[in-house]
Every structure is written in structure tokens, then in C-alpha cells.
Design an enzyme around this catalytic site. Sequence first.
Site, PDB file in Angstrom:
ATOM      1  N   GLU A 159       0.815  -0.942  -0.012  1.00 43.85           N
ATOM      2  CA  GLU A 159       0.116   0.049  -0.083  1.00 43.85           C
ATOM      3  C   GLU A 159       0.953   1.295  -0.020  1.00 43.85           C
ATOM      4  O   GLU A 159       2.019   1.144   0.549  1.00 43.85           O
ATOM      5  CB  GLU A 159      -0.938   0.081   1.187  1.00 43.85           C
ATOM      6  N   CYS A 218       3.232   8.720   0.688  1.00 46.13           N
ATOM      7  CA  CYS A 218       3.752   7.858   2.032  1.00 46.13           C
ATOM      8  C   CYS A 218       3.901   6.744   1.207  1.00 46.13           C
ATOM      9  O   CYS A 218       3.075   5.889   0.786  1.00 46.13           O
ATOM     10  CB  CYS A 218       2.561   7.867   2.933  1.00 46.13           C
ATOM     11  N   CYS A 253       6.230  -6.321   7.820  1.00 43.15           N
ATOM     12  CA  CYS A 253       7.408  -5.825   8.375  1.00 43.15           C
ATOM     13  C   CYS A 253       7.768  -6.865   9.598  1.00 43.15           C
ATOM     14  O   CYS A 253       6.815  -7.314  10.277  1.00 43.15           O
ATOM     15  CB  CYS A 253       6.933  -4.324   9.326  1.00 43.15           C
ATOM     16  N   CYS A 296       5.634  -3.953  16.181  1.00 41.35           N
ATOM     17  CA  CYS A 296       5.162  -2.953  17.126  1.00 41.35           C
ATOM     18  C   CYS A 296       3.948  -3.314  17.593  1.00 41.35           C
ATOM     19  O   CYS A 296       2.860  -3.899  16.693  1.00 41.35           O
ATOM     20  CB  CYS A 296       5.367  -1.440  16.585  1.00 41.35           C
ATOM     21  N   CYS A 350       0.534  -1.640  15.593  1.00 37.23           N
ATOM     22  CA  CYS A 350       0.750  -1.400  14.370  1.00 37.23           C
ATOM     23  C   CYS A 350      -0.074  -2.667  13.457  1.00 37.23           C
ATOM     24  O   CYS A 350       0.564  -3.839  13.760  1.00 37.23           O
ATOM     25  CB  CYS A 350       2.128  -1.054  13.970  1.00 37.23           C
ATOM     26  N   GLY A 353       6.674  -1.390   6.449  1.00 42.29           N
ATOM     27  CA  GLY A 353       8.106  -1.765   6.554  1.00 42.29           C
ATOM     28  C   GLY A 353       8.674  -0.971   7.358  1.00 42.29           C
ATOM     29  O   GLY A 353       8.242   0.190   7.550  1.00 42.29           O
ATOM     30  N   GLU A 354      10.044  -1.231   7.591  1.00 43.95           N
ATOM     31  CA  GLU A 354      11.093  -0.747   8.410  1.00 43.95           C
ATOM     32  C   GLU A 354      12.037  -0.336   7.494  1.00 43.95           C
ATOM     33  O   GLU A 354      13.158  -1.285   7.132  1.00 43.95           O
ATOM     34  CB  GLU A 354      11.540  -1.417   9.706  1.00 43.95           C
ATOM     35  N   SER A 410      11.527   7.193   8.318  1.00 40.20           N
ATOM     36  CA  SER A 410      10.883   7.089   9.751  1.00 40.20           C
ATOM     37  C   SER A 410      11.403   5.528  10.009  1.00 40.20           C
ATOM     38  O   SER A 410      11.225   4.652   9.366  1.00 40.20           O
ATOM     39  CB  SER A 410       9.418   6.985   9.700  1.00 40.20           C
ATOM     40  N   SER A 437      10.573   6.819  15.690  1.00 35.33           N
ATOM     41  CA  SER A 437       9.333   6.139  16.365  1.00 35.33           C
ATOM     42  C   SER A 437       9.803   6.132  17.807  1.00 35.33           C
ATOM     43  O   SER A 437      10.097   4.753  17.841  1.00 35.33           O
ATOM     44  CB  SER A 437       8.798   4.908  15.585  1.00 35.33           C
ATOM     45  N   LEU A 438       9.487   6.752  18.661  1.00 33.62           N
ATOM     46  CA  LEU A 438       9.975   6.877  19.869  1.00 33.62           C
ATOM     47  C   LEU A 438       8.770   5.814  20.941  1.00 33.62           C
ATOM     48  O   LEU A 438       8.996   5.120  21.363  1.00 33.62           O
ATOM     49  CB  LEU A 438      10.443   8.055  20.799  1.00 33.62           C
ATOM     50  N   ASN A 494      -4.424   5.310  15.937  1.00 35.19           N
ATOM     51  CA  ASN A 494      -5.292   5.286  15.078  1.00 35.19           C
ATOM     52  C   ASN A 494      -5.974   3.859  15.403  1.00 35.19           C
ATOM     53  O   ASN A 494      -5.129   2.679  15.317  1.00 35.19           O
ATOM     54  CB  ASN A 494      -5.042   5.281  13.566  1.00 35.19           C
ATOM     55  N   CYS A 518      -1.862   6.666   9.573  1.00 34.99           N
ATOM     56  CA  CYS A 518      -0.564   5.985  10.075  1.00 34.99           C
ATOM     57  C   CYS A 518      -0.739   4.459  10.540  1.00 34.99           C
ATOM     58  O   CYS A 518      -1.468   4.462  11.645  1.00 34.99           O
ATOM     59  CB  CYS A 518      -0.130   6.973  11.259  1.00 34.99           C
TER      60      CYS A 518
HETATM   61  N1  SAH Z   1       8.777   1.219  10.386  1.00 42.21           N
HETATM   62  C1  SAH Z   1       8.791   2.716  10.402  1.00 42.21           C
HETATM   63  C2  SAH Z   1       8.070   3.442   9.502  1.00 42.21           C
HETATM   64  C3  SAH Z   1       6.606   2.669   9.291  1.00 42.21           C
HETATM   65  S1  SAH Z   1       5.396   3.205  10.517  1.00 42.21           S
HETATM   66  C4  SAH Z   1       8.746   3.224  11.953  1.00 42.21           C
HETATM   67  O1  SAH Z   1       8.401   2.656  12.793  1.00 42.21           O
HETATM   68  O2  SAH Z   1       8.893   4.380  11.971  1.00 42.21           O
HETATM   69  C5  SAH Z   1       5.210   4.926  10.422  1.00 42.21           C
HETATM   70  C6  SAH Z   1       4.757   5.594  11.593  1.00 42.21           C
HETATM   71  O3  SAH Z   1       3.314   5.111  12.003  1.00 42.21           O
HETATM   72  C7  SAH Z   1       5.583   5.125  12.887  1.00 42.21           C
HETATM   73  O4  SAH Z   1       5.622   6.169  13.790  1.00 42.21           O
HETATM   74  C8  SAH Z   1       4.545   3.838  13.551  1.00 42.21           C
HETATM   75  O5  SAH Z   1       4.786   3.945  14.980  1.00 42.21           O
HETATM   76  C9  SAH Z   1       3.109   4.759  13.387  1.00 42.21           C
HETATM   77  N2  SAH Z   1       2.082   3.784  13.655  1.00 42.21           N
HETATM   78  C10 SAH Z   1       1.997   2.662  13.534  1.00 42.21           C
HETATM   79  N3  SAH Z   1       0.604   1.901  13.616  1.00 42.21           N
HETATM   80  C11 SAH Z   1      -0.013   2.887  14.267  1.00 42.21           C
HETATM   81  C12 SAH Z   1      -1.381   3.534  14.627  1.00 42.21           C
HETATM   82  N4  SAH Z   1      -2.150   2.436  14.814  1.00 42.21           N
HETATM   83  N5  SAH Z   1      -1.757   4.548  14.906  1.00 42.21           N
HETATM   84  C13 SAH Z   1      -0.729   5.614  14.757  1.00 42.21           C
HETATM   85  N6  SAH Z   1       0.290   5.562  14.319  1.00 42.21           N
HETATM   86  C14 SAH Z   1       1.018   4.292  13.969  1.00 42.21           C
END
Ligand code: SAH
Length: 359
Positions: free
Chosen positions: A96, A109, A116, A120, A123, A165-166, A197, A220-221, A296, A339
Site C-alpha cells: 500500500e 507515503c 514488517c 510494534c 501497528c 515496513g522498516e 521514519s 518512532s519513539l 489510530n 498511520c
Molecule cells: N517502521 C517505520 C516506518 C513505518 S510506520 C517506523 O516505525 O517508523 C510509520 C509510523 O506510524 C510510525 O511512527 C508508527 O509507529 C506509526 N504507527 C503504527 N501504527 C499506528 C497506529 N495504529 N496509530 C498511529 N500510528 C501508528
Amino acid sequence: MPAVDAKQNLAELERPALEDALEARGYDRFRARQIFQWIYRRGVIDAEAMTDLSRELRARLAADFALPSPTVMHRDQSTDGTQKFLLRLGDGRTIEAVFIPDTPSMTFCISTQVGCAMACAFCLTGKMGLVRNLTAGEIVGQVRALVDATAMRNVRFNIVLMGMGEPLHNYDETMKALRILADAHGFNISPRRITLSTVGLLPALEKLAREPVMPNLAISLHAPTDLQRGELVPINRKYGVDEIIEACKRFPLKRRSRITFEYVLLAGVNDRPEDARRLARLLAGVKSKVNLIPLNAAAGIPFERPSDEVVSRFAEILAERHLTVAVRKSRGRDIRAACGQLIVEGQKRSAGQHLAVTM
Ligand code: SAH
């Protein structure tokens, strides 16, 4: 006609490599510039249509090279103008990519992997696991496909590597993609208009710090302590918060630029005033801006979005401590393009059904 797989894949070639490939086949090296202009500036993928080349040359190119491109299988448009694309790759896998207009800039984006491996906790893509890395040509191919589909040729746009993906887990192909995107004869997209990111894979982050083509960095902290972050971002057990922050402090930033810290707010988990104060202390001395992303929520994600009041209070605490903070407005929520919501649901549908929705 040579067999299809005897053809060289143009999408995977940086311009210097294309020059070498052309020379090896007896063409002039400068043809690489013309080919790049056709492909990336003008969106022509068929050598036969490259009309400033001689008829004979076009025929030879068509026989020697191929340019596979992701195809749009499905497209959703949100009420806010955001569009989500389901793209099909050469091997039938789907990914996507999202177009977000008027933020105020235009933004694509894009994904760097199918699925991935980071898993997380909040996610959806993470739930898929890693299927495979994308190639540089597939990463750039998303931009080619979206520019066409949204009629954005000759319009300036930004790119965020925040799709599936990362990116630092697919380091070499991602960097190669950035070089192809930056090529002055192609898209000519300055790395300043690209944001990478990452969860902060430390060795790759340190390698990134030495790259000649350097995108903006977003980390992504999501939590200020190892205890909390380890629960949300499993890789934190390997590369902890302090190490990441130290690496950020060493990261070479262009004048006036800052590192973005993304922080997904999860009700009752990392959204307390105490978490905000800890975060402020952690980021003191880092050239940062904080991007708060209220979760989200979606089925399958075991967390909830905090109330607007909690989000505002969290932001205020950071601002009072002189951090630059923004609350990310969620775009495309109605089509699940927001996101972290990118997961290919289409796999459940048959190809026939896909066609029906596309047309
Ligand atoms: N893997 C990379 C880039 C893809 S995710 C990363 O982790 O940065 C892009 C962003 O979306 C990241 O900050 C991730 O933590 C965030 N994200 C993932 N799931 C989400 C959700 N359900 N709601 C809001 N942000 C989310």
C-alpha cells in the site's frame, strides 16, 4: 526477441549503472540521461515511445531492457482527499502507498517492505510479519505509479517512508531508491523533501549518519523509558532508548533541521503527564520536534486512543518545557490510510473482485 528474463531491469538501475549497462551493450553512455528523463520526468515506460531516440535505437532498447512497474489494483479516496493505493508487484505481492494532499504540501507515503518484522504492539502492518524486502526499483516504482495516478507530474511533492515496513531493515535498497529519486535527470527530489521514519535500528542509524544522500530523520519513539518502550517496540530490548537518543545527538543535521520524534499516544499506557515530563527531560539537548500521533484504533489493536483533553495536556507539558510539538491530524481514517493502518486486506478478495472495485 530475447527471452524476457534476458532483458535488464531498468527500474533497478541507478544512472551510473545504466551508463555502464548501456556501454556494455554498445550504446552511448549519454543515452542514460535521456532514458532517465523519459522514465522519471515524463512517465514514459515504453522505449518505443521515447521519440527523441532513433527508431532503430528504440527497437534495440525495447529488446534489451524492461521496465516493470507496480500496477494500481485498487484505490480508495477519503473524504479529506487522502487516497490509498493497493499496488501489485511483479511477483503478485501487494503493498500500500498513500497520497496525502494539501498538508500544505503534497506528500506520498510509501512502503519499503511487504509486511514488517518489527511487530510494534499497536501497528497493523506489524501483525503481518515480514514477507519480503522491496527492491529499490519497487520503492521508486510506487512514486512513479502515484505520480501518474494522481496527475502530479511537474508538481512538487514530499515523500515519507512511513508506509509498510522498516526502512532501515532494508537499508541498501532504501538508500539506492533515495539515490534514484534524487537523480538530477530523473525525479530530482532533494533528500530534504524525504523523511525516513525508523524504530531506530542502531547500526543502520549510525551508517545513515555517514550517507552522502541524507533524508530527514524521524524516530518512532513512543515511550520515554526502556520498560515502556520495550513493551511497544520489541526491538527496543536490543537497542534501548538512551542509545538511540545518544545516536540522535551525534547525528549530523543540516543547519536549522531537527529530528522528528513520533509518539503514538495510547490511552493509559504512555499518555500520562509523568510520561510527558520524562519525554521532555529525555529530549532536552536534542534538536527535536515531537509529533504526537493519537492512536489510530482498529480491530486487532489492543489499545485505545486517548481523549482530546489528554492529548492536549500532553502536548502542553512538552511545549511548556520548550519542545516543539505538533499533534498529527489523522488523515484518511475513513479509508484506513492513516498511520500504521496499512495492511493489505485485499488478499482476502479474489482477483475478479479486485477488478470490479477498480473499474
Ligand atoms: N517502521 C517505520 C516506518 C513505518 S510506520 C517506523 O516505525 O517508523 C510509520 C509510523 O506510524 C510510525 O511512527 C508508527 O509507529 C506509526 N504507527 C503504527 N501504527 C499506528 C497506529 N495504529 N496509530 C498511529 N500510528 C501508528
